[in-house]
Design a protein around this motif. Structure first.
Motif, PDB file in Angstrom:
ATOM      1  N   GLN A 311       9.042  11.219 -22.377  1.00  0.00           N
ATOM      2  CA  GLN A 311       8.430  11.499 -21.457  1.00  0.00           C
ATOM      3  C   GLN A 311       8.208  10.349 -20.259  1.00  0.00           C
ATOM      4  OE1 GLN A 311       8.131  14.924 -20.802  1.00  0.00           O
ATOM      5  NE2 GLN A 311       7.922  14.226 -18.762  1.00  0.00           N
ATOM      6  N   ARG A 312       7.976   9.306 -20.806  1.00  0.00           N
ATOM      7  CA  ARG A 312       7.652   8.106 -19.931  1.00  0.00           C
ATOM      8  C   ARG A 312       8.844   7.897 -19.322  1.00  0.00           C
ATOM      9  NH1 ARG A 312       6.107   3.042 -22.817  1.00  0.00           N
ATOM     10  NH2 ARG A 312       7.731   1.904 -21.529  1.00  0.00           N
ATOM     11  N   LEU A 317      12.402   7.640 -14.663  1.00  0.00           N
ATOM     12  CA  LEU A 317      13.894   7.884 -13.969  1.00  0.00           C
ATOM     13  C   LEU A 317      13.501   8.722 -12.699  1.00  0.00           C
ATOM     14  CD1 LEU A 317      16.664   8.831 -16.554  1.00  0.00           C
ATOM     15  CD2 LEU A 317      16.475   7.172 -14.903  1.00  0.00           C
ATOM     16  N   ASP A 318      12.689   9.570 -12.742  1.00  0.00           N
ATOM     17  CA  ASP A 318      12.487  10.598 -11.401  1.00  0.00           C
ATOM     18  C   ASP A 318      11.908   9.856 -10.443  1.00  0.00           C
ATOM     19  OD1 ASP A 318      12.089  13.395 -13.830  1.00  0.00           O
ATOM     20  OD2 ASP A 318      13.718  12.613 -12.759  1.00  0.00           O
TER      21      ASP A 318
ATOM     22  N   GLN B   2      15.090  -1.011 -15.599  1.00  0.00           N
ATOM     23  CA  GLN B   2      15.832  -1.678 -14.605  1.00  0.00           C
ATOM     24  C   GLN B   2      17.369  -1.129 -14.680  1.00  0.00           C
ATOM     25  OE1 GLN B   2      14.188  -5.407 -15.703  1.00  0.00           O
ATOM     26  NE2 GLN B   2      15.107  -6.115 -13.839  1.00  0.00           N
ATOM     27  N   ALA B   3      18.244  -0.862 -13.667  1.00  0.00           N
ATOM     28  CA  ALA B   3      19.506  -0.509 -14.054  1.00  0.00           C
ATOM     29  C   ALA B   3      20.447  -1.417 -13.337  1.00  0.00           C
ATOM     30  CB  ALA B   3      19.762   0.704 -13.274  1.00  0.00           C
ATOM     31  N   ASP B   4      21.603  -1.738 -13.920  1.00  0.00           N
ATOM     32  CA  ASP B   4      22.572  -2.923 -13.572  1.00  0.00           C
ATOM     33  C   ASP B   4      23.782  -2.399 -13.759  1.00  0.00           C
ATOM     34  OD1 ASP B   4      23.676  -5.729 -14.872  1.00  0.00           O
ATOM     35  OD2 ASP B   4      23.405  -5.427 -12.869  1.00  0.00           O
ATOM     36  N   PRO B  66      24.001  11.430 -18.280  1.00  0.00           N
ATOM     37  CA  PRO B  66      23.742  11.514 -19.837  1.00  0.00           C
ATOM     38  C   PRO B  66      22.443  10.927 -20.325  1.00  0.00           C
ATOM     39  CG  PRO B  66      25.720  10.499 -19.065  1.00  0.00           C
ATOM     40  CD  PRO B  66      25.012  10.756 -18.093  1.00  0.00           C
ATOM     41  N   PHE B  67      21.753  10.109 -19.773  1.00  0.00           N
ATOM     42  CA  PHE B  67      20.468   9.145 -20.097  1.00  0.00           C
ATOM     43  C   PHE B  67      19.368  10.436 -19.926  1.00  0.00           C
ATOM     44  CE2 PHE B  67      18.023   5.985 -21.012  1.00  0.00           C
ATOM     45  CZ  PHE B  67      16.978   5.736 -20.239  1.00  0.00           C
ATOM     46  N   ARG B  68      19.551  11.032 -18.907  1.00  0.00           N
ATOM     47  CA  ARG B  68      18.527  12.088 -18.741  1.00  0.00           C
ATOM     48  C   ARG B  68      18.481  13.223 -19.821  1.00  0.00           C
ATOM     49  NH1 ARG B  68      17.720  13.336 -12.708  1.00  0.00           N
ATOM     50  NH2 ARG B  68      16.920  11.018 -12.596  1.00  0.00           N
ATOM     51  N   LYS B  69      19.794  13.643 -19.807  1.00  0.00           N
ATOM     52  CA  LYS B  69      20.162  14.648 -20.796  1.00  0.00           C
ATOM     53  C   LYS B  69      19.683  14.265 -22.311  1.00  0.00           C
ATOM     54  CE  LYS B  69      23.741  18.183 -22.113  1.00  0.00           C
ATOM     55  NZ  LYS B  69      23.466  17.873 -23.713  1.00  0.00           N
TER      56      LYS B  69
END
Lengths: 323, 96
Positions: A311-312, A317-318, B2-4, B66-69
């Motif tokens: 959840q964290r 992400l959101d 962090q995204a890269d 896909p990360f969120r899913k």
């Protein structure tokens, strides 16, 4: 061994994630439950997730333990730091869900995150002891310091918050130190909430482990003396000998009891007739708690912690825009 | 986090304060997704508690999806495991 059931690996198999198929195949069976131990089976789950539960049980379920020891008087043989180390390892019967974590850099501690205990004991000579006795139990008072001598000192409004709670160490007979007449210990202890990753004293389980269900198959029927030797090769109860038509035939009765000592491979005649394997997704978990929380509560908390972690990251992400 | 990444399809997420506990289980859930071409995680150095989690997708799907899913699926699994476990414990105690 990594799992190989991901989509595209085996042509023709539909391995993509399907929650419904998972729910149909998954089950949990509780085998044995005692006061502090719990043995249960999880069938239909993958190694990665079972291991995640085990790691969380060991290192990330929070508990309360003594962190800061304020030593006012310690004239015993046991050095201050050794005494503080021993006090920290004592499991404290306090539900960690009722408390918060202490803020970083907060030296004093408020009533919502700290439990205070006091240990004040002095050893005296016993005037009524017999002249020639050499038994320290008779000669001195209070020469053994047990964990039952630790008393809870409520902070602030803790008496109102926890009116019927009784915070004390889980076991009363943990020996902390030995004293002789004239020596005394007077310390004040602060307990905080922490996790096992920080220090092993915060780990709520004596141990938590899992093993896979053994899978023993007899490739050919085994009879007579070979059956007897086969029964001796495995742990008692695994192989059972039945009398069919006057001949003794071996049968796998309960593969679960086997400890996989591979004794059978030392016998030339039996080596090729048995196949030892493990059922890939049947995990036998064994959780032994130190007494702070009952083991089924610990497992539920561990699962909730894994959900909290997901959840964290979902929240992050959101909230943070990804560029 | 962090995204890269070079383009939206292959992204390396740096997750702080995580280790194999979440890394391996999340990797498993993301691998089950048929849109994912490559998924892996590594721990850059054992003294630092952070993981590099890389997802590469087939086609034009942005890698965040896909990360969120995967995270949502993992939460669904946990929820189901929790319900099943509590129900089993209750049944075991009832029939004892």
């Amino acid at each position: 061994v990594h799992t190989t059931d991901f989509p595209g690996n085996y042509p023709g198999y539909e391995d993509a994630w399907d929650q419904r198929r998972f729910e149909e195949a998954f089950r949990v069976d509780v085998i044995r439950e005692e006061e502090d131990t719990l043995e249960f089976d999880m069938v239909g789950i993958d190694a990665a997730i079972a291991n995640a539960f085990r790691r969380i049980l060991l290192a990330e379920v929070p508990t309360m333990a003594v962190e800061k020891v304020f030593v006012y008087n310690n004239t015993s043989i046991v050095q201050d730091e050794i005494l503080a180390h021993r006090l920290g390892l004592i499991p404290i019967r306090a539900d960690p869900r009722l408390f918060e974590y202490r803020n970083q850099g907060d030296q004093e501690g408020t009533e919502i995150d700290t439990l205070q205990f006091q240990l004040k004991i002095k050893c005296k000579r016993n005037p009524q002891a017999a002249k020639e006795s050499s038994d320290p139990d008779e000669l001195y008072f209070n020469h053994k310091v047990y964990s039952k001598h630790m008393t809870w000192v409520p902070l602030g409004n803790q008496t109102d918050l926890f009116p019927d709670a009784d915070f004390r160490p889980v076991h009363d007979d943990i020996l902390i130190a030995l004293l002789r007449p004239g020596q005394e210990i007077d310390v004040l202890m602060h307990c905080v909430k922490g996790i096992g990753k920080d220090h092993a004293k915060f780990s709520p389980v004596a141990t938590a482990s899992y093993r896979l269900l053994p899978d023993i198959t007899l490739l050919q029927p085994i009879e007579d003396e070979a059956a007897e030797t086969l029964q001796k090769c495995f742990s008692p109860g695994v192989i059972e000998i039945q009398n069919i038509n006057g001949k003794k035939v071996a049968r796998v009765a309960n593969a679960r009891l086997d400890t996989f000592s591979r004794e059978v491979f030392r016998h030339e005649s039996l080596k090729n007739l048995v196949r030892l394997a493990r059922v890939r997704n049947h995990y036998i978990f064994s959780v032994e708690s130190t007494g702070i929380l009952p083991p089924d509560v610990l497992v539920s908390e561990a699962i909730k912690i894994l959900m909290g972690k997901c959840q964290r990251f979902l929240n992050e992400l959101d909230s943070v825009p990804m560029e | 986090i962090q995204a890269d990444g070079t383009d939206g399809n292959c992204v390396t997420f740096v997750l702080h304060d995580e280790d194999h506990t979440l890394g391996n289980s999340l990797r498993y859930m993301v691998m089950k997704n048929p849109d994912v071409e490559f998924c892996g995680y590594c721990i850059t150095h054992p003294s630092e508690s952070k993981i590099n989690f890389r997802i590469q997708t087939r086609g034009a799907l942005p890698a965040v999806e896909p990360f969120r899913k995967g995270l949502k699926d993992l939460m669904g699994v946990c929820q189901h495991v929790l319900n099943t476990f509590e129900r089993s414990v209750k049944e075991f105690r009832a029939q004892k």
